[in-house]
Design a protein around this motif. Structure first.
Motif, PDB file in Angstrom:
ATOM      1  N   ASP A  75      30.050   7.861  39.927  1.00 45.31           N
ATOM      2  CA  ASP A  75      30.581   8.528  38.739  1.00 45.31           C
ATOM      3  C   ASP A  75      31.847   9.317  39.060  1.00 45.31           C
ATOM      4  O   ASP A  75      32.098  10.383  38.518  1.00 45.31           O
ATOM      5  CB  ASP A  75      29.517   9.447  38.117  1.00 45.31           C
ATOM      6  N   GLY A  76      32.657   8.779  39.990  1.00 48.88           N
ATOM      7  CA  GLY A  76      33.897   9.434  40.388  1.00 48.88           C
ATOM      8  C   GLY A  76      35.087   8.882  39.625  1.00 48.88           C
ATOM      9  O   GLY A  76      34.943   8.221  38.582  1.00 48.88           O
ATOM     10  N   GLU A  77      36.269   9.128  40.160  1.00 52.68           N
ATOM     11  CA  GLU A  77      37.490   8.710  39.499  1.00 52.68           C
ATOM     12  C   GLU A  77      38.527   8.310  40.546  1.00 52.68           C
ATOM     13  O   GLU A  77      38.624   8.933  41.599  1.00 52.68           O
ATOM     14  CB  GLU A  77      38.020   9.861  38.644  1.00 52.68           C
ATOM     15  N   ILE A  78      39.297   7.287  40.237  1.00 52.96           N
ATOM     16  CA  ILE A  78      40.381   6.859  41.126  1.00 52.96           C
ATOM     17  C   ILE A  78      41.668   6.863  40.324  1.00 52.96           C
ATOM     18  O   ILE A  78      41.709   6.391  39.189  1.00 52.96           O
ATOM     19  CB  ILE A  78      40.085   5.472  41.740  1.00 52.96           C
ATOM     20  N   LYS A  79      42.710   7.458  40.908  1.00 51.63           N
ATOM     21  CA  LYS A  79      44.016   7.543  40.242  1.00 51.63           C
ATOM     22  C   LYS A  79      45.108   7.116  41.200  1.00 51.63           C
ATOM     23  O   LYS A  79      45.089   7.464  42.383  1.00 51.63           O
ATOM     24  CB  LYS A  79      44.301   8.969  39.773  1.00 51.63           C
ATOM     25  N   ASN A  80      46.065   6.396  40.662  1.00 57.87           N
ATOM     26  CA  ASN A  80      47.258   6.005  41.416  1.00 57.87           C
ATOM     27  C   ASN A  80      48.249   7.155  41.317  1.00 57.87           C
ATOM     28  O   ASN A  80      48.664   7.526  40.224  1.00 57.87           O
ATOM     29  CB  ASN A  80      47.842   4.719  40.829  1.00 57.87           C
ATOM     30  N   VAL A  81      48.631   7.733  42.475  1.00 57.35           N
ATOM     31  CA  VAL A  81      49.562   8.866  42.453  1.00 57.35           C
ATOM     32  C   VAL A  81      50.976   8.471  42.833  1.00 57.35           C
ATOM     33  O   VAL A  81      51.919   9.173  42.491  1.00 57.35           O
ATOM     34  CB  VAL A  81      49.062  10.033  43.344  1.00 57.35           C
ATOM     35  N   SER A  82      51.128   7.351  43.548  1.00 51.83           N
ATOM     36  CA  SER A  82      52.446   6.792  43.846  1.00 51.83           C
ATOM     37  C   SER A  82      52.233   5.363  44.329  1.00 51.83           C
ATOM     38  O   SER A  82      51.104   4.899  44.416  1.00 51.83           O
ATOM     39  CB  SER A  82      53.185   7.622  44.908  1.00 51.83           C
ATOM     40  N   THR A  83      53.310   4.685  44.637  1.00 54.47           N
ATOM     41  CA  THR A  83      53.197   3.313  45.110  1.00 54.47           C
ATOM     42  C   THR A  83      52.327   3.273  46.356  1.00 54.47           C
ATOM     43  O   THR A  83      52.594   3.985  47.326  1.00 54.47           O
ATOM     44  CB  THR A  83      54.591   2.744  45.441  1.00 54.47           C
ATOM     45  N   ASN A  84      51.257   2.490  46.315  1.00 56.42           N
ATOM     46  CA  ASN A  84      50.323   2.310  47.426  1.00 56.42           C
ATOM     47  C   ASN A  84      49.554   3.564  47.822  1.00 56.42           C
ATOM     48  O   ASN A  84      48.993   3.617  48.905  1.00 56.42           O
ATOM     49  CB  ASN A  84      51.035   1.742  48.663  1.00 56.42           C
ATOM     50  N   THR A  85      49.534   4.590  46.994  1.00 54.44           N
ATOM     51  CA  THR A  85      48.784   5.800  47.312  1.00 54.44           C
ATOM     52  C   THR A  85      47.881   6.156  46.131  1.00 54.44           C
ATOM     53  O   THR A  85      48.337   6.192  44.988  1.00 54.44           O
ATOM     54  CB  THR A  85      49.712   6.977  47.630  1.00 54.44           C
ATOM     55  N   TYR A  86      46.610   6.401  46.440  1.00 55.85           N
ATOM     56  CA  TYR A  86      45.602   6.685  45.426  1.00 55.85           C
ATOM     57  C   TYR A  86      44.832   7.933  45.823  1.00 55.85           C
ATOM     58  O   TYR A  86      44.717   8.242  47.012  1.00 55.85           O
ATOM     59  CB  TYR A  86      44.622   5.511  45.301  1.00 55.85           C
ATOM     60  N   ILE A  87      44.299   8.631  44.833  1.00 55.20           N
ATOM     61  CA  ILE A  87      43.386   9.735  45.100  1.00 55.20           C
ATOM     62  C   ILE A  87      42.058   9.376  44.437  1.00 55.20           C
ATOM     63  O   ILE A  87      42.012   8.979  43.275  1.00 55.20           O
ATOM     64  CB  ILE A  87      43.934  11.099  44.610  1.00 55.20           C
ATOM     65  N   ILE A  88      41.000   9.448  45.237  1.00 57.41           N
ATOM     66  CA  ILE A  88      39.666   9.095  44.768  1.00 57.41           C
ATOM     67  C   ILE A  88      38.818  10.356  44.856  1.00 57.41           C
ATOM     68  O   ILE A  88      38.691  10.954  45.924  1.00 57.41           O
ATOM     69  CB  ILE A  88      39.061   7.970  45.624  1.00 57.41           C
ATOM     70  N   THR A  89      38.265  10.743  43.721  1.00 59.96           N
ATOM     71  CA  THR A  89      37.534  12.004  43.651  1.00 59.96           C
ATOM     72  C   THR A  89      36.084  11.770  43.251  1.00 59.96           C
ATOM     73  O   THR A  89      35.786  10.847  42.497  1.00 59.96           O
ATOM     74  CB  THR A  89      38.183  12.954  42.625  1.00 59.96           C
ATOM     75  N   PRO A  90      35.169  12.624  43.734  1.00 58.55           N
ATOM     76  CA  PRO A  90      33.774  12.551  43.281  1.00 58.55           C
ATOM     77  C   PRO A  90      33.655  13.106  41.861  1.00 58.55           C
ATOM     78  O   PRO A  90      34.615  13.638  41.305  1.00 58.55           O
ATOM     79  CB  PRO A  90      33.025  13.408  44.303  1.00 58.55           C
ATOM     80  N   HIS A  91      32.449  13.020  41.312  1.00 60.39           N
ATOM     81  CA  HIS A  91      32.236  13.429  39.916  1.00 60.39           C
ATOM     82  C   HIS A  91      32.500  14.896  39.650  1.00 60.39           C
ATOM     83  O   HIS A  91      32.838  15.284  38.545  1.00 60.39           O
ATOM     84  CB  HIS A  91      30.796  13.084  39.490  1.00 60.39           C
ATOM     85  N   ASN A  92      32.422  15.753  40.681  1.00 58.08           N
ATOM     86  CA  ASN A  92      32.578  17.190  40.476  1.00 58.08           C
ATOM     87  C   ASN A  92      34.007  17.689  40.716  1.00 58.08           C
ATOM     88  O   ASN A  92      34.236  18.882  40.722  1.00 58.08           O
ATOM     89  CB  ASN A  92      31.595  17.974  41.365  1.00 58.08           C
ATOM     90  N   VAL A  93      34.967  16.780  40.904  1.00 62.33           N
ATOM     91  CA  VAL A  93      36.359  17.168  41.132  1.00 62.33           C
ATOM     92  C   VAL A  93      37.225  16.516  40.068  1.00 62.33           C
ATOM     93  O   VAL A  93      37.132  15.304  39.825  1.00 62.33           O
ATOM     94  CB  VAL A  93      36.842  16.730  42.538  1.00 62.33           C
ATOM     95  N   ASP A  94      38.038  17.316  39.406  1.00 56.67           N
ATOM     96  CA  ASP A  94      38.956  16.800  38.395  1.00 56.67           C
ATOM     97  C   ASP A  94      40.384  16.848  38.931  1.00 56.67           C
ATOM     98  O   ASP A  94      40.789  17.817  39.551  1.00 56.67           O
ATOM     99  CB  ASP A  94      38.893  17.630  37.113  1.00 56.67           C
ATOM    100  N   VAL A  95      41.136  15.792  38.656  1.00 54.07           N
ATOM    101  CA  VAL A  95      42.552  15.730  38.998  1.00 54.07           C
ATOM    102  C   VAL A  95      43.305  15.608  37.691  1.00 54.07           C
ATOM    103  O   VAL A  95      43.038  14.698  36.897  1.00 54.07           O
ATOM    104  CB  VAL A  95      42.876  14.531  39.920  1.00 54.07           C
ATOM    105  N   SER A  96      44.223  16.532  37.437  1.00 62.18           N
ATOM    106  CA  SER A  96      44.959  16.484  36.173  1.00 62.18           C
ATOM    107  C   SER A  96      46.442  16.267  36.459  1.00 62.18           C
ATOM    108  O   SER A  96      46.961  16.691  37.482  1.00 62.18           O
ATOM    109  CB  SER A  96      44.755  17.768  35.380  1.00 62.18           C
ATOM    110  N   ASP A  97      47.088  15.584  35.530  1.00 62.96           N
ATOM    111  CA  ASP A  97      48.528  15.361  35.598  1.00 62.96           C
ATOM    112  C   ASP A  97      49.229  16.451  34.804  1.00 62.96           C
ATOM    113  O   ASP A  97      48.706  16.952  33.814  1.00 62.96           O
ATOM    114  CB  ASP A  97      48.908  14.005  34.994  1.00 62.96           C
ATOM    115  N   ASP A  98      50.437  16.789  35.242  1.00 68.00           N
ATOM    116  CA  ASP A  98      51.246  17.760  34.489  1.00 68.00           C
ATOM    117  C   ASP A  98      51.990  17.084  33.342  1.00 68.00           C
ATOM    118  O   ASP A  98      52.629  17.743  32.549  1.00 68.00           O
ATOM    119  CB  ASP A  98      52.256  18.466  35.404  1.00 68.00           C
ATOM    120  N   ASN A  99      51.929  15.749  33.294  1.00 70.62           N
ATOM    121  CA  ASN A  99      52.660  14.996  32.263  1.00 70.62           C
ATOM    122  C   ASN A  99      52.025  15.120  30.915  1.00 70.62           C
ATOM    123  O   ASN A  99      50.938  15.082  30.642  1.00 70.62           O
ATOM    124  CB  ASN A  99      52.777  13.530  32.653  1.00 70.62           C
TER     125      ASN A  99
END
Length: 136
Positions: free
Chosen positions: A112-136
């Motif tokens: 129940d985690g989340e995977i986000k592309n942060v740049s070319t060939n770089t991703y951040i994968i977080t568990p369910h208890n961590v949120d990653v937000s964009d400033d956009n």
């Protein structure tokens, strides 16, 4: 006049004159960049501990840069243990990148985690208890 031109072409340009025609440089085989890989010293991922504000809880952040698909189980273990993973895939070819992302997407979904592309060939994968937000 045109016949003279044709005769020169048949003899070779400048054949009746003392002109030097530069020769082409020697042929060098060129390999695509994604095939030729430079060996790098592989250092084990060093965890970075980020404090969440609670006295008893810390979130580990693992930064990994795999060199082959065989390292996917180690990365999956980090995710299963609840670590946030910053995944840099620049050393993998296209096929290995797709395989690794498919596998880790499955692990992320099952936790129940989340995977986000942060740049070319770089991703951040977080568990369910961590949120990653964009400033956009």
């Amino acid at each position: 006049m045109f016949e003279d031109f044709i005769k020169k072409l048949r003899k070779g340009v400048g054949a009746d004159e003392d002109t030097d025609i530069p020769s082409f440089p020697a042929y060098e085989e060129v390999t695509p960049m994604n095939i030729e890989r430079h060996e790098e010293i592989r250092r084990p991922a060093t965890p970075i501990v980020a404090n969440t504000g609670d006295a008893d809880s810390n979130i580990e952040l693992k930064v990994v840069r795999p060199t082959s698909f065989e390292e996917v189980s180690e990365i999956a273990d980090y995710l299963i243990d609840g670590c946030t993973v910053v995944l840099n895939l620049e050393l993998l070819d296209g096929v290995q990148t797709v395989r690794m992302l498919d596998f880790l997407n499955g692990v992320t979904y099952s936790n129940d985690g989340e995977i986000k592309n942060v740049s070319t060939n770089t991703y951040i994968i977080t568990p369910h208890n961590v949120d990653v937000s964009d400033d956009n």
